[in-house]
Design an enzyme around this catalytic site. Structure first.
Site, PDB file in Angstrom:
ATOM      1  CG  ASP A   1      -2.002   1.028   1.179  1.00 27.75           C
ATOM      2  OD1 ASP A   1      -2.312   1.512   0.070  1.00 27.75           O
ATOM      3  OD2 ASP A   1      -2.555   1.363   2.235  1.00 27.75           O
TER       4      ASP A   1
ATOM      5  CG  HIS B   1       0.387   1.975  -9.768  1.00 27.58           C
ATOM      6  ND1 HIS B   1       0.046   1.606  -8.487  1.00 27.58           N
ATOM      7  CD2 HIS B   1      -0.689   2.655 -10.264  1.00 27.58           C
ATOM      8  CE1 HIS B   1      -1.174   2.045  -8.204  1.00 27.58           C
ATOM      9  NE2 HIS B   1      -1.638   2.676  -9.263  1.00 27.58           N
TER      10      HIS B   1
ATOM     11  CG  LEU C   1      10.238 -17.133  -2.613  1.00 30.96           C
ATOM     12  CD1 LEU C   1       9.834 -17.160  -1.145  1.00 30.96           C
ATOM     13  CD2 LEU C   1      10.781 -15.756  -2.982  1.00 30.96           C
TER      14      LEU C   1
END
Length: 244
Positions: free
Chosen positions: A22, A39, A133
């Site tokens: 956020d 962004h 991962l």
């Protein structure tokens, strides 16, 4: 990209870290830039954080990339976000694969454009065997919607006679979530100073530890991830048991 060994005497890293990313818009606004710039810088933070998670020995990293509610944003912003997603899937997956990272996407794919769904399918297939991962991107995802969909699957099974109603338990519902084969998060981080979970992994986060960081997502990286992990390691996780 090497995984750093855990120093002797140090606690092991959390198995699964989930992050509500956020602050892109506020980062851009503070600099007099369009939201698109925020962004784009947020995408760079994704790259840094994925690299850090792998190096720190985290097994699962889930990033809240685009919520079911984000479809309500202005059309131009949604278009820009989808464009960034395309770029990520086209340009970053080879690097993920080279570094042994598996990519998983969770969420409602029916609202995504067909070319993005194809890119997702190809990316998941390419990286399916990787074990260093697992990077989980939550796209067009909402926790309530996920639980509703799981309940519908259970109801359909009961109606079809393949499941008894009294056989429905937590395990039965969990098995019908997007995350059925992924362990629940140990640590949930939200950036930008906001202190809410915004419909993210509602079922799965029942016993997660939460860390709320004031850092805006475009400025997030390894230092902030390590800070959150230190906070996590200072918690006494009792899973509802009485205090000692």
């Amino acid at each position: 990209m090497e995984t750093a060994p855990t120093p002797a005497g140090s606690p092991p890293p959390p198995v699964h870290v989930a992050i509500i990313m956020d602050g892109n818009g506020r980062w851009a606004k503070a600099r007099g830039l369009p939201r698109t710039a925020g962004h784009k810088r947020g995408a760079e933070a994704v790259r840094r954080t994925v690299e850090a998670a792998r190096a720190l020995g985290i097994s699962y990293l889930t990033l809240y990339a685009f919520s079911s509610e984000n479809w309500k944003r202005p059309t131009n912003e949604v278009t820009d976000l989808m464009g960034l997603l395309r770029l990520y899937l086209r340009n970053e997956v080879s690097n993920l694969h080279k570094n042994g990272i598996r990519l998983r996407i969770i969420g409602d794919r029916s609202r995504l454009s067909p070319d993005i769904v194809t890119l997702i399918d190809e990316s998941e297939a390419k990286t399916a065997g990787n074990t260093a991962l697992t990077l989980v991107l939550a796209l067009s995802y909402g926790g309530r919607q996920e639980i509703v969909a799981a309940a519908r699957h259970l109801a359909a099974a009961v109606a079809a006679g393949t499941l008894q109603a009294d056989a429905i338990d937590e395990q039965a519902l969990s098995a019908r979530l997007f995350t059925a084969d992924i362990p629940d998060p140990d640590l949930v981080i939200r950036t930008s100073g906001e202190k809410r979970i915004s419909n993210f992994l509602l079922w799965q986060s029942a016993y997660a530890e939460f860390v709320f960081s004031d850092v805006l997502w475009p400025d997030f990286g390894r230092d902030q991830l390590e800070d959150a992990m230190r906070d996590f390691h200072g918690r006494d996780r009792r899973y509802g048991n009485a205090p000692g």
